[in-house]
Design an enzyme around this catalytic site. Structure first.
Site, PDB file in Angstrom:
ATOM      1  N   LYS A   1       0.833  -1.210   0.000  1.00  0.00           N
ATOM      2  CA  LYS A   1       0.000   0.000   0.000  1.00  0.00           C
ATOM      3  C   LYS A   1       0.866   1.257   0.000  1.00  0.00           C
ATOM      4  CE  LYS A   1      -1.775   1.768   3.946  1.00  0.00           C
ATOM      5  NZ  LYS A   1      -1.587   3.218   4.104  1.00  0.00           N
ATOM      6  N   ASN A   2       1.867   1.293   0.873  1.00  0.00           N
ATOM      7  CA  ASN A   2       2.649   2.522   0.998  1.00  0.00           C
ATOM      8  C   ASN A   2       3.567   2.764  -0.194  1.00  0.00           C
ATOM      9  OD1 ASN A   2       1.323   2.979   3.343  1.00  0.00           O
ATOM     10  ND2 ASN A   2       3.070   2.651   4.697  1.00  0.00           N
TER      11      ASN A   2
ATOM     12  N   ARG B   1      -5.748  10.803   4.245  1.00  0.00           N
ATOM     13  CA  ARG B   1      -4.929  11.977   4.513  1.00  0.00           C
ATOM     14  C   ARG B   1      -3.601  11.942   3.776  1.00  0.00           C
ATOM     15  NH1 ARG B   1      -7.968  14.593   8.022  1.00  0.00           N
ATOM     16  NH2 ARG B   1      -9.533  13.204   8.842  1.00  0.00           N
TER      17      ARG B   1
ATOM     18  N   CYS C   1      -6.016  12.753  12.478  1.00  0.00           N
ATOM     19  CA  CYS C   1      -6.531  11.470  12.006  1.00  0.00           C
ATOM     20  C   CYS C   1      -6.498  10.506  13.168  1.00  0.00           C
ATOM     21  CB  CYS C   1      -5.713  10.943  10.842  1.00  0.00           C
ATOM     22  SG  CYS C   1      -4.105  10.315  11.337  1.00  0.00           S
TER      23      CYS C   1
ATOM     24  N   ARG D   1      -1.785  15.148  12.237  1.00  0.00           N
ATOM     25  CA  ARG D   1      -0.916  14.764  11.110  1.00  0.00           C
ATOM     26  C   ARG D   1      -0.438  16.039  10.432  1.00  0.00           C
ATOM     27  NH1 ARG D   1      -1.742   9.003   9.231  1.00  0.00           N
ATOM     28  NH2 ARG D   1       0.218   8.609   8.154  1.00  0.00           N
ATOM     29  N   PRO D   2       0.559  16.712  11.035  1.00  0.00           N
ATOM     30  CA  PRO D   2       0.991  17.992  10.470  1.00  0.00           C
ATOM     31  C   PRO D   2       1.625  17.821   9.092  1.00  0.00           C
ATOM     32  CG  PRO D   2       2.483  17.303  12.227  1.00  0.00           C
ATOM     33  CD  PRO D   2       1.370  16.300  12.191  1.00  0.00           C
ATOM     34  N   ILE D   3       1.549  18.881   8.275  1.00  0.00           N
ATOM     35  CA  ILE D   3       2.215  18.838   6.967  1.00  0.00           C
ATOM     36  C   ILE D   3       3.166  20.032   6.832  1.00  0.00           C
ATOM     37  CG2 ILE D   3       0.471  17.481   5.745  1.00  0.00           C
ATOM     38  CD1 ILE D   3      -0.476  20.209   4.531  1.00  0.00           C
ATOM     39  N   ASP D   4       3.614  20.535   8.015  1.00  0.00           N
ATOM     40  CA  ASP D   4       4.496  21.698   7.994  1.00  0.00           C
ATOM     41  C   ASP D   4       5.761  21.454   7.185  1.00  0.00           C
ATOM     42  OD1 ASP D   4       4.927  19.825  10.090  1.00  0.00           O
ATOM     43  OD2 ASP D   4       6.290  21.187  11.095  1.00  0.00           O
ATOM     44  N   LEU D   5       6.325  20.246   7.265  1.00  0.00           N
ATOM     45  CA  LEU D   5       7.574  19.973   6.531  1.00  0.00           C
ATOM     46  C   LEU D   5       7.315  19.952   5.025  1.00  0.00           C
ATOM     47  CD1 LEU D   5       9.078  17.127   8.765  1.00  0.00           C
ATOM     48  CD2 LEU D   5       9.642  19.556   8.781  1.00  0.00           C
TER      49      LEU D   5
ATOM     50  N   ASP E   1       4.306   0.930  12.023  1.00  0.00           N
ATOM     51  CA  ASP E   1       3.154   0.202  11.474  1.00  0.00           C
ATOM     52  C   ASP E   1       3.100  -1.252  11.954  1.00  0.00           C
ATOM     53  OD1 ASP E   1       2.400   2.464  10.154  1.00  0.00           O
ATOM     54  OD2 ASP E   1       3.052   1.812   8.171  1.00  0.00           O
TER      55      ASP E   1
ATOM     56  N   ARG F   1      -8.500  -0.786   4.218  1.00  0.00           N
ATOM     57  CA  ARG F   1      -7.621   0.258   3.662  1.00  0.00           C
ATOM     58  C   ARG F   1      -6.259  -0.310   3.286  1.00  0.00           C
ATOM     59  NH1 ARG F   1      -6.184   4.410   7.381  1.00  0.00           N
ATOM     60  NH2 ARG F   1      -4.892   4.849   5.591  1.00  0.00           N
TER      61      ARG F   1
HETATM   62  C1  UD1 Z   1       4.080   7.046   6.229  1.00  0.00           C
HETATM   63  C2  UD1 Z   1       3.262   5.785   6.034  1.00  0.00           C
HETATM   64  C3  UD1 Z   1       2.708   5.304   7.362  1.00  0.00           C
HETATM   65  C4  UD1 Z   1       3.829   5.149   8.382  1.00  0.00           C
HETATM   66  C5  UD1 Z   1       4.676   6.424   8.468  1.00  0.00           C
HETATM   67  C6  UD1 Z   1       5.891   6.292   9.352  1.00  0.00           C
HETATM   68  C7  UD1 Z   1       2.328   6.058   3.804  1.00  0.00           C
HETATM   69  C8  UD1 Z   1       1.126   6.271   2.981  1.00  0.00           C
HETATM   70  N1  UD1 Z   1       2.154   6.082   5.129  1.00  0.00           N
HETATM   71  O1  UD1 Z   1       3.196   8.049   6.715  1.00  0.00           O
HETATM   72  O2  UD1 Z   1       2.063   4.055   7.160  1.00  0.00           O
HETATM   73  O3  UD1 Z   1       3.268   4.879   9.647  1.00  0.00           O
HETATM   74  O4  UD1 Z   1       5.138   6.801   7.148  1.00  0.00           O
HETATM   75  O5  UD1 Z   1       6.683   5.244   8.933  1.00  0.00           O
HETATM   76  O6  UD1 Z   1       3.409   5.833   3.302  1.00  0.00           O
HETATM   77  N2  UD1 Z   1       5.572  14.977  10.561  1.00  0.00           N
HETATM   78  C9  UD1 Z   1       5.599  16.320  10.902  1.00  0.00           C
HETATM   79  N3  UD1 Z   1       5.444  17.242   9.896  1.00  0.00           N
HETATM   80  C10 UD1 Z   1       5.293  16.887   8.596  1.00  0.00           C
HETATM   81  C11 UD1 Z   1       5.274  15.521   8.270  1.00  0.00           C
HETATM   82  C12 UD1 Z   1       5.415  14.582   9.274  1.00  0.00           C
HETATM   83  O7  UD1 Z   1       5.716  16.671  12.074  1.00  0.00           O
HETATM   84  O8  UD1 Z   1       5.160  17.786   7.735  1.00  0.00           O
HETATM   85  C13 UD1 Z   1       5.713  13.954  11.638  1.00  0.00           C
HETATM   86  C14 UD1 Z   1       4.464  13.076  11.789  1.00  0.00           C
HETATM   87  O9  UD1 Z   1       3.492  13.686  12.591  1.00  0.00           O
HETATM   88  C15 UD1 Z   1       5.046  11.823  12.402  1.00  0.00           C
HETATM   89  C16 UD1 Z   1       6.445  11.746  11.802  1.00  0.00           C
HETATM   90  O10 UD1 Z   1       6.715  13.026  11.264  1.00  0.00           O
HETATM   91  O11 UD1 Z   1       5.165  12.003  13.799  1.00  0.00           O
HETATM   92  C17 UD1 Z   1       6.593  10.717  10.709  1.00  0.00           C
HETATM   93  O12 UD1 Z   1       5.585  10.935   9.749  1.00  0.00           O
HETATM   94  P1  UD1 Z   1       5.796  10.601   8.207  1.00  0.00           P
HETATM   95  O13 UD1 Z   1       7.073   9.846   8.008  1.00  0.00           O
HETATM   96  O14 UD1 Z   1       5.590  11.834   7.435  1.00  0.00           O
HETATM   97  O15 UD1 Z   1       4.583   9.611   7.963  1.00  0.00           O
HETATM   98  P2  UD1 Z   1       3.650   9.586   6.688  1.00  0.00           P
HETATM   99  O16 UD1 Z   1       4.438   9.837   5.465  1.00  0.00           O
HETATM  100  O17 UD1 Z   1       2.430  10.396   6.963  1.00  0.00           O
END
Ligand code: UD1
Length: 422
Positions: free
Chosen positions: A22-23, A92, A116, A121-125, A304, A396
């Site tokens: 999936k990922n 998301r 979620c 689930r921040p997207i600041d980065l 996961d 999912r």
């Molecule tokens: C992906 C996987 C998910 C897995 C996760 C961590 C997919 C579709 N999903 O999720 O199954 O659990 O990697 O291995 O591939 N963060 C920030 N700011 C940002 C982005 C992330 O603070 O802009 C934080 C998140 O809140 C979290 C950490 O970074 O605490 C890791 O998240 P991230 O690696 O981004 O996970 P996803 O890509 O959402």
């Protein structure tokens, strides 16, 4: 609605082939948007998250066809740059479309992904990285309005976010100039995305290490790719055997990607044998507790896999400590496991699992994707009948959890029922 019925408490025996990941498939599908010609993806798992991703591609004007496990995307004439609120809410991780939409269309509009089931689930980065590449991003009433004109940039991530690394790669292949990502995520899915982008004509290097380089602006053509196996699904089924006892084999997997999980299962008393394309596991009558399990970015122990391994260790002799370092609300399965007799105490990011001699079947509810799978893992090892509701969470990420666990010898079926019956 559907429920999963498990009659547990008997050892497993069997073999199962692991579905496509999936990922992997989600960013690969997002990448197809960048091609000028048709892309073909084989071994696409049949998942609701994939359905939603195909829906997004259609809504952007791509022609999408699914035949069995092969998906063909013709993105030669995209028309849209908006992802609807409904599709954003369904999944998301659709934020990974931001980079490719901006790269292809020069502008993007999508709603802000809020919290979620795993917590905020921040997207600041994601936003900071795309801004560093020249994107103008404005937040308007819960929407993100983004304008492109991207150029290569030097980006340092404060943490190795998987989705953010993917978004940058997907934006950078269309940007003018060179983009370098420091502290990039190193997950196998990043390597797979690099391979697919390069097959499309891109120049991406360094995936699997902390430093990625993308030389952007090259023309991208269609490409064909076979989605690699899902390492988390494989972990789930190995954990199921560990939970129920007996022996089993998962095939079509790369053992190196699962080594942190198989080493925990080995420490718990399982015999694990890894071959080039398969992992065999034989579980003892009772597992034993292991040293603390700390989730971490790859190649650390995957967040996961935390819930499914925890479910197996509920019956381990002694106490095992879990430390969830990745997501703030990832212990929601604990209360459901407690209904089955598990003894788990949670304090912040730490969970202490005090092993009990036996679990019993119960009516339980999936709280999220991997938490739902964990209930099935516990269910196959529990005495009596377990009924799992909230199956849509499991759908999912698991193409056919019931058939797969049945291949391993579990007594498990999916029932269609009315709400009042459960
Ligand atoms: C992906 C996987 C998910 C897995 C996760 C961590 C997919 C579709 N999903 O999720 O199954 O659990 O990697 O291995 O591939 N963060 C920030 N700011 C940002 C982005 C992330 O603070 O802009 C934080 C998140 O809140 C979290 C950490 O970074 O605490 C890791 O998240 P991230 O690696 O981004 O996970 P996803 O890509 O959402």
């Amino acid at each position: 609605m559907s429920v999963i019925q498990i009659r547990g408490g008997r050892p497993l025996s069997g073999s199962v082939r692991i579905q496509g990941a999936k990922n992997s498939v989600l960013p690969l599908l997002a990448a197809t948007l960048l091609a000028e010609g048709e892309c073909v993806l084989h071994n696409c798992p049949n998942l609701t998250d994939v359905d939603h991703t195909l829906e997004i591609l259609r809504s952007l004007g791509c022609r999408v066809k699914r035949e069995g496990d092969t998906v063909t995307v013709d993105p030669s004439a995209p028309t849209g740059y908006t992802i609807s609120d409904t599709l954003m809410r369904e999944m998301r991780s659709s934020v990974v479309f931001l980079g490719p939409i901006l790269g292809r269309m020069g502008r993007a509009r999508l709603s802000y992904p809020g919290g979620c089931e795993l917590g905020p689930r921040p997207i600041d980065l994601h936003m900071a990285s795309l801004r560093a590449m020249g994107a103008r991003i404005e937040e308007q009433e819960g929407h993100l309005e983004c304008l492109g004109g991207l150029t290569g940039a030097e980006i340092v991530l404060s943490l190795p976010s998987v989705g953010c690394t993917e978004n940058i790669m997907l934006a950078a292949v269309r940007a003018d100039g060179v983009t370098t990502v420091h502290n990039a995520a190193r997950e196998p899915e990043i390597v797979e995305l690099q391979d697919f982008l390069n097959a499309m004509g891109a120049d991406v290097r360094g995936a699997g290490t902390s430093m990625l380089t993308v030389r952007g602006g090259r023309p991208l053509h269609g490409a064909e790719h076979t989605v690699r196996p899902d390492r988390i699904v494989a972990c789930t089924y190995l954990s199921a055997v560990a939970s129920a006892g007996g022996e089993g084999e998962v095939t079509g997997v790369d053992w190196r990607q699962l080594s942190t999980v198989t080493s925990v299962l080995t420490e718990a008393g399982c015999r694990v044998k890894s071959g080039p394309d398969a992992i065999f596991i034989a579980a003892p009558e009772r597992l034993k507790a292991v040293r603390p399990v700390r989730t971490a970015p790859y190649p650390g122990f995957p967040t996961d896999a935390q819930a499914v391994v925890m479910a197996a260790l509920c019956k381990g002799e002694g106490a095992t400590v879990f430390v969830e370092n990745m997501f703030s609300a990832r212990y929601r399965h604990v209360d459901e496991l407690a209904r089955m007799g598990a003894d788990i105490r949670v304090e912040g990011k730490v969970a202490v699992v005090c092993g009990v001699p036996a679990l019993h079947g119960a009516k339980v509810r999936s709280t999220d994707l991997r938490g739902g799978a964990a209930l099935a893992v516990a269910g196959v090892g529990a005495q009596g009948e377990t009924l799992i509701s909230g199956v849509y969470h499991i759908d999912r990420g698991y193409q056919d959890l019931c058939s797969d666990l049945a291949c391993l010898g579990a007594k498990i079926v999916r029932l269609n029922t009315t709400k009042e019956e459960i």
